[in-house]
Design a protein around this motif. Structure first.
Motif, PDB file in Angstrom:
ATOM      1  N   ALA A  39       0.846  -1.139  -0.136  1.00 46.18           N
ATOM      2  CA  ALA A  39      -0.005   0.039  -0.086  1.00 46.18           C
ATOM      3  C   ALA A  39       0.859   1.157   0.086  1.00 46.18           C
ATOM      4  CB  ALA A  39      -0.969   0.098   1.156  1.00 46.18           C
ATOM      5  N   LEU A  40       0.278   2.333  -0.356  1.00 47.25           N
ATOM      6  CA  LEU A  40       1.127   3.785  -0.415  1.00 47.25           C
ATOM      7  C   LEU A  40       0.991   3.941   1.069  1.00 47.25           C
ATOM      8  CD1 LEU A  40      -1.139   5.704  -3.081  1.00 47.25           C
ATOM      9  CD2 LEU A  40       1.552   4.888  -3.123  1.00 47.25           C
ATOM     10  N   PRO A  41       2.216   4.643   1.480  1.00 47.62           N
ATOM     11  CA  PRO A  41       2.430   5.287   2.774  1.00 47.62           C
ATOM     12  C   PRO A  41       1.458   6.404   3.156  1.00 47.62           C
ATOM     13  CG  PRO A  41       4.223   5.955   1.331  1.00 47.62           C
ATOM     14  CD  PRO A  41       3.232   5.009   0.555  1.00 47.62           C
ATOM     15  N   GLU A  42       1.289   6.606   4.343  1.00 45.15           N
ATOM     16  CA  GLU A  42       0.252   7.548   4.655  1.00 45.15           C
ATOM     17  C   GLU A  42       0.903   8.804   4.290  1.00 45.15           C
ATOM     18  OE1 GLU A  42      -3.159   8.104   6.636  1.00 45.15           O
ATOM     19  OE2 GLU A  42      -2.095   6.242   6.500  1.00 45.15           O
ATOM     20  N   GLU A  43       2.137   9.269   4.459  1.00 40.67           N
ATOM     21  CA  GLU A  43       2.604  10.424   4.162  1.00 40.67           C
ATOM     22  C   GLU A  43       3.401  10.438   2.687  1.00 40.67           C
ATOM     23  OE1 GLU A  43       2.774  13.898   5.041  1.00 40.67           O
ATOM     24  OE2 GLU A  43       1.394  13.292   6.770  1.00 40.67           O
ATOM     25  N   GLU A  50      10.011  12.512  -9.825  1.00 38.02           N
ATOM     26  CA  GLU A  50      10.822  11.023  -9.813  1.00 38.02           C
ATOM     27  C   GLU A  50      11.429  10.676  -8.514  1.00 38.02           C
ATOM     28  OE1 GLU A  50      10.445   8.984 -11.940  1.00 38.02           O
ATOM     29  OE2 GLU A  50       9.581  10.059 -13.526  1.00 38.02           O
ATOM     30  N   ALA A  51      12.278  11.648  -7.851  1.00 43.16           N
ATOM     31  CA  ALA A  51      13.100  11.517  -6.688  1.00 43.16           C
ATOM     32  C   ALA A  51      11.979  11.113  -5.442  1.00 43.16           C
ATOM     33  CB  ALA A  51      13.861  12.570  -6.479  1.00 43.16           C
ATOM     34  N   ALA A  52      10.902  12.149  -5.407  1.00 43.38           N
ATOM     35  CA  ALA A  52       9.974  11.862  -4.390  1.00 43.38           C
ATOM     36  C   ALA A  52       9.378  10.569  -4.399  1.00 43.38           C
ATOM     37  CB  ALA A  52       9.219  13.058  -4.207  1.00 43.38           C
ATOM     38  N   ALA A  53       9.129  10.114  -5.769  1.00 38.44           N
ATOM     39  CA  ALA A  53       8.230   8.792  -6.075  1.00 38.44           C
ATOM     40  C   ALA A  53       9.203   7.640  -5.474  1.00 38.44           C
ATOM     41  CB  ALA A  53       7.698   8.760  -7.213  1.00 38.44           C
ATOM     42  N   THR A  54      10.466   7.552  -5.788  1.00 37.82           N
ATOM     43  CA  THR A  54      11.308   6.609  -5.590  1.00 37.82           C
ATOM     44  C   THR A  54      11.400   6.336  -4.012  1.00 37.82           C
ATOM     45  OG1 THR A  54      12.470   7.282  -7.632  1.00 37.82           O
ATOM     46  CG2 THR A  54      13.688   5.854  -6.150  1.00 37.82           C
ATOM     47  N   ARG A  55      11.381   7.543  -3.433  1.00 37.85           N
ATOM     48  CA  ARG A  55      11.632   7.385  -1.872  1.00 37.85           C
ATOM     49  C   ARG A  55      10.438   6.742  -1.119  1.00 37.85           C
ATOM     50  NH1 ARG A  55      13.586  12.768  -2.216  1.00 37.85           N
ATOM     51  NH2 ARG A  55      11.136  13.427  -1.680  1.00 37.85           N
ATOM     52  N   ILE A  56       9.416   6.645  -1.737  1.00 33.21           N
ATOM     53  CA  ILE A  56       8.111   6.015  -1.230  1.00 33.21           C
ATOM     54  C   ILE A  56       8.014   4.778  -1.752  1.00 33.21           C
ATOM     55  CG2 ILE A  56       7.286   8.007  -0.088  1.00 33.21           C
ATOM     56  CD1 ILE A  56       5.203   8.208  -2.443  1.00 33.21           C
ATOM     57  N   GLU A  80      -5.918   2.752  -1.563  1.00 31.40           N
ATOM     58  CA  GLU A  80      -4.843   2.106  -1.023  1.00 31.40           C
ATOM     59  C   GLU A  80      -3.518   2.019  -1.802  1.00 31.40           C
ATOM     60  OE1 GLU A  80      -4.475  -0.218   1.894  1.00 31.40           O
ATOM     61  OE2 GLU A  80      -5.818   1.419   2.575  1.00 31.40           O
ATOM     62  N   SER A  81      -3.592   1.724  -2.938  1.00 24.17           N
ATOM     63  CA  SER A  81      -2.466   1.432  -3.698  1.00 24.17           C
ATOM     64  C   SER A  81      -2.203   2.577  -4.888  1.00 24.17           C
ATOM     65  CB  SER A  81      -2.405   0.303  -4.519  1.00 24.17           C
ATOM     66  OG  SER A  81      -3.680   0.182  -5.431  1.00 24.17           O
ATOM     67  N   GLU A  82      -3.051   3.699  -5.196  1.00 19.11           N
ATOM     68  CA  GLU A  82      -2.705   4.634  -6.085  1.00 19.11           C
ATOM     69  C   GLU A  82      -3.298   6.058  -5.705  1.00 19.11           C
ATOM     70  OE1 GLU A  82      -3.458   2.320 -10.307  1.00 19.11           O
ATOM     71  OE2 GLU A  82      -5.079   3.768  -9.474  1.00 19.11           O
ATOM     72  N   ALA A  83      -2.542   6.854  -6.213  1.00 12.70           N
ATOM     73  CA  ALA A  83      -2.893   8.427  -5.712  1.00 12.70           C
ATOM     74  C   ALA A  83      -2.808   9.406  -6.864  1.00 12.70           C
ATOM     75  CB  ALA A  83      -1.897   8.721  -4.328  1.00 12.70           C
ATOM     76  N   THR A  84      -3.625  10.229  -6.940  1.00 11.34           N
ATOM     77  CA  THR A  84      -3.265  11.240  -8.005  1.00 11.34           C
ATOM     78  C   THR A  84      -3.362  12.592  -7.491  1.00 11.34           C
ATOM     79  OG1 THR A  84      -4.995   9.907  -9.463  1.00 11.34           O
ATOM     80  CG2 THR A  84      -4.411  12.211 -10.060  1.00 11.34           C
ATOM     81  N   LEU A  85      -2.211  13.370  -7.701  1.00 12.59           N
ATOM     82  CA  LEU A  85      -1.919  14.641  -6.859  1.00 12.59           C
ATOM     83  C   LEU A  85      -1.892  15.571  -7.857  1.00 12.59           C
ATOM     84  CD1 LEU A  85       1.207  13.507  -5.034  1.00 12.59           C
ATOM     85  CD2 LEU A  85      -1.120  13.351  -4.337  1.00 12.59           C
ATOM     86  N   THR A  86      -2.275  16.785  -7.749  1.00 14.04           N
ATOM     87  CA  THR A  86      -2.059  18.056  -8.511  1.00 14.04           C
ATOM     88  C   THR A  86      -0.992  18.941  -7.828  1.00 14.04           C
ATOM     89  OG1 THR A  86      -4.392  17.987  -9.341  1.00 14.04           O
ATOM     90  CG2 THR A  86      -3.336  20.088  -9.632  1.00 14.04           C
ATOM     91  N   VAL A  87      -0.074  18.984  -8.566  1.00 11.73           N
ATOM     92  CA  VAL A  87       1.134  19.863  -7.719  1.00 11.73           C
ATOM     93  C   VAL A  87       1.581  21.146  -8.541  1.00 11.73           C
ATOM     94  CG1 VAL A  87       2.016  17.699  -6.582  1.00 11.73           C
ATOM     95  CG2 VAL A  87       2.979  18.234  -8.870  1.00 11.73           C
ATOM     96  N   ALA A  88       2.318  22.061  -7.943  1.00 11.17           N
ATOM     97  CA  ALA A  88       2.802  23.145  -8.729  1.00 11.17           C
ATOM     98  C   ALA A  88       4.138  23.120  -8.214  1.00 11.17           C
ATOM     99  CB  ALA A  88       1.960  24.406  -7.881  1.00 11.17           C
TER     100      ALA A  88
END
Lengths: 469, 295
Positions: free
Chosen positions: B236-240, B269-275, B253-261
């Protein structure tokens, strides 16, 4: 009654939003009346203020002013009831009758007060005025019922009569309505005439407006009109080719982006559609000339007033929201040129009609007693044109004076009232020409000032209050 | 938007209608050769701003300079370089379409008969029909024709496509692109149909309650805002999730869609790799960018 009161509140609010229009109209009417009321034959000594205050025309002023509010609201309420969606509003169908009658009652009350004061004040029925009962009370009742009947006939007859019958009656009712409207002497002297007629009319409307069949039919007619392109297009039609070539051909010969080109092209927009009806205009002028020749001078005044009012409907370059390469200078001079051209054309038409009618009167012998007075009334068209142009321009610009349909009708009625109350032909000649020249000059000055405000200082597109993006 | 010699320069513009503040201290430059999309909710002040640009409204405070002149004092020579189509589309109902075209063409020395014939043909305008009898779509096409055929340098379009059907809208957008490509004109277009606008604009100005909320090139906006779809590679995806500048987040549980600026692809990519996630970066459509900014 809740719905009726709500409609009234909305109508009053709308009327208040057009307050500047009403103020302008009232000021014009008051000025006209004051300027002209004491002039004939030196009947009144203007230095004697008590004498002035007791003059019947001055006495009638508060009632004329009072009449603006119910009359204005009446038109607004009428507009509200004619909305295509109003049939679906809860309780609206049932409230229609009460709404119309409440409007008419208020209007009738003003008619009653006005007729009483002016009628008795003018001394047409002095012996009757002395005997308040029964003559005075019957006159009041007669004018009240008559006024209500006239207002209902104007506003609600379309709802309850077959369209064909309504069309025929409307045509017949125009001269009849004028006679009723100005028949204050009849009301004062023969109060028994309007009481039964008014009562029958009121009962007729009360019964008809209560029947769902007529309410439904009237709303259906409103919807049909809203969807029918013939109604949306109005009576205007494309100009013939010779008109295109007359104005646009001439414009094309002028310097590109020059003032001349702008003026000729804007003439096309102002006069193009009207000239497409030149045969009708000509036929109408011939008919009017013959008719006037056979009838009296008062009809000539009425006709020339109507002719002058045509200017209120004409397009002026300053009142356009179609973006064209004309700056404030072009719009100013284009509007002045259109106003002058309109004035010349209407006055020429009035003079021709007046002149021909004099010949007809002489030949036929009918109305020969008024010889020379018909053509002399042509000045009315001349005087009215700049005032109407000022109204047109001011309504579109920053001055935002008379622009609403209701205010225009009130303005028109007020002018007719003044025309009726004043007997211009009886004035001493030099003073008459001086006053008329002053009114004419004031009209042009007002037009130019309004135009200058709109073109130089105001926004080129006149918006009411607020833009909705 | 800043440029040394802009077509339109607006400084500190304020406008009130009664008690309503339609524009509040607006500053804006519109450069040459741009297609600018002016976006905003109803009542945001778009039409008012556009009317100031062509001098139809005068500012209460501030200045508006168009083609180097004060907008309220534009002369015929300058006005002849500006085309304007507005949402109310006032045309002259009693004229036929042919008469209206001739009437308007008389005013403009640069009127292109060739373009006129082409547009009459493409837009299928019946020249003999009375303007008042035309359908809203046909009226709008006619309004566009008379605003374009004199080949204006600055074209102001206020809700030009609202009454057009999808095919006519596509045709119209193609025409705009042609105008901008062939003749390097400046176009300002205000519309609520953002999916259409984003096909043609290269610059976006977003208005909110009489102010400019965003004024940037469309590319810059697309770089600034993006959508990231995260898929957990195991479990599952982490809480944070550990992403900064998150404007919206929808997750299970396993997917998230974020809108970021303001996040680069590398940072994402780096943040995704970390989690321990896989990140898929998608550009935001204009509609979503608009929603994010206005919200």
């Amino acid at each position: 009654m809740g719905i009726v009161w709500t409609h009234w509140k909305v109508a009053m609010a709308r009327e208040r939003s057009e307050g500047s229009s009403v103020v302008f109209t009232v000021v014009v009417v008051v000025l006209l009346v004051i300027v002209t009321s004491g002039l004939p034959d030196g009947e009144m000594d203007w230095r004697n203020l008590i004498d002035v205050a007791r003059h019947p025309v001055i006495l009638s002023l508060p009632f004329i002013l009072l009449g603006f509010l119910p009359l204005g609201c009446h038109f607004q309420v009428h507009a509200l009831t004619e909305k295509t969606f109003s049939f679906c509003l809860p309780g609206h169908r049932e409230s229609l009758r009460r709404l119309y009658f409440s409007c008419a009652a208020l209007g009738g009350l003003v008619f009653c007060l006005w007729w009483m004061v002016v009628g008795f004040g003018l001394g047409q029925s002095q012996e009757a005025a002395v005997s308040v009962w029964p003559h005075g009370v019957l006159s009041a009742l007669g004018s009240f019922l008559g006024g209500m009947a006239i207002l209902l006939a104007i506003s609600a007859s379309r709802l309850v009569l077959h369209p064909l019958v309504w069309g025929v009656l409307a045509f017949v009712a125009i001269p009849f309505g004028f006679i009723c409207f100005f028949g204050l002497f009849v009301v004062c002297q023969y109060p028994l005439v309007p009481i039964p007629i008014g009562s029958v009319v009121l009962i007729f409307f009360w019964v008809r407006l209560g029947k769902m069949r007529y309410v439904r039919r009237s709303h259906r007619a409103i919807l049909n009109e809203a969807m029918d392109p013939r109604f949306q297009l109005g009576f205007a039609r494309p100009a013939p080719t010779w008109v295109d070539n007359l104005f646009l051909g001439r414009a094309e010969q002028c310097r590109p982006l020059g003032l001349g080109r702008y003026i000729w092209a804007s003439f096309y927009r102002t006069f193009g559609s009207v000239l497409s009806y030149w045969k009708w205009v000509l036929s109408g002028a011939i008919l009017a000339s013959v008719g006037l020749g056979l009838m009296g001078r008062s009809f000539a005044e009425m006709m020339f007033v109507s002719l002058g009012l045509v200017a209120a409907t004409a397009h002026l370059p300053a009142a356009s929201s179609l973006l064209l390469p004309g700056g404030s200078r072009e719009q100013f001079w284009g509007s002045v040129a259109a106003g002058v051209a309109m004035s010349v054309l209407l006055v020429a038409l009035a003079v021709v009609i007046g002149g021909v009618s004099e010949i007809v009167a002489l030949r036929s012998g009918a109305g020969a007693g008024d010889v020379g007075l018909r053509i002399a009334s042509a000045w009315l068209a001349c005087v009215l044109v700049p005032w109407m142009c000022a109204q047109r321009v001011g309504g579109a610009g920053v001055l935002r004076i008379v622009n609403g349909a209701g205010a225009t009708v009130v303005f028109f009625l007020a002018l007719l009232l003044c025309g009726q109350a004043l007997d211009f032909s009886a004035w001493p000649t030099p003073r008459r020409y001086l006053v008329l020249a002053s009114i004419l000059l004031c009209g042009w000055v007002l037009f130019l000032v309004a135009l200058r405000q709109v073109c130089r200082r105001g926004c080129l597109i006149g918006q009411t209050v607020y833009d909705e993006d | 938007m800043s440029e040394s010699d802009p077509m339109v320069a607006i400084r500190g513009l304020r406008k009130r209608f009664g008690r309503v503040h339609a524009l509040k201290a607006v500053d804006l430059d519109i450069g040459r050769g741009r297609i600018v999309g002016l976006l905003g909710a109803n009542g945001a002040g778009k039409s008012t701003l556009l009317r100031h640009i062509i001098g139809l409204y005068l500012p209460d405070v501030g200045t508006c300079t168009t083609l180097g002149c004060e907008a309220g004092k534009l002369s015929p020579a300058e006005l002849a370089r500006i085309g304007y189509v507005h949402q109310e589309g006032e045309l002259i109902d009693w004229m036929t379409a042919r008469q209206l075209i001739r009437y308007v063409s008389v005013y403009y020395p640069s009127w292109s008969r060739e373009l006129e014939e082409r547009l009459v043909d493409e837009y299928d305008i019946s020249l003999k029909a009375r303007v008042g009898s035309l359908s809203p779509g046909q009226r709008q096409r006619l309004a566009i024709l008379i605003a374009i055929c004199f080949e204006p340098e600055l074209l102001i379009l206020d809700e030009p496509a609202a009454a057009l059907d999808p095919l006519a809208r596509a045709q119209f957008l193609d025409l705009l692109l042609q105008l901008i490509q062939d003749q390097n004109r400046t176009i300002v277009i205000s519309s609520h149909i953002l999916s259409d606008v984003e096909k043609v604009i290269d610059h976006a100005v977003i208005m909110k309650a009489g102010r400019i909320a965003a004024d940037a090139s469309f590319d810059a906006l697309r770089e600034k805002y993006c959508r990231v779809r995260l898929t957990a590679l195991s479990g599952a995806l982490p809480e944070e999730l550990g992403f900064g500048n998150v404007l919206e987040c929808r997750r299970n549980e396993s997917e998230a869609t974020l809108t970021v600026a303001d996040l680069s692809a590398e940072e994402i990519e780096a943040a995704a790799t970390r989690i321990n996630c896989q990140a898929e970066i998608q550009p935001l459509p204009l509609e979503d960018i608009y929603r994010v900014i206005v919200a």
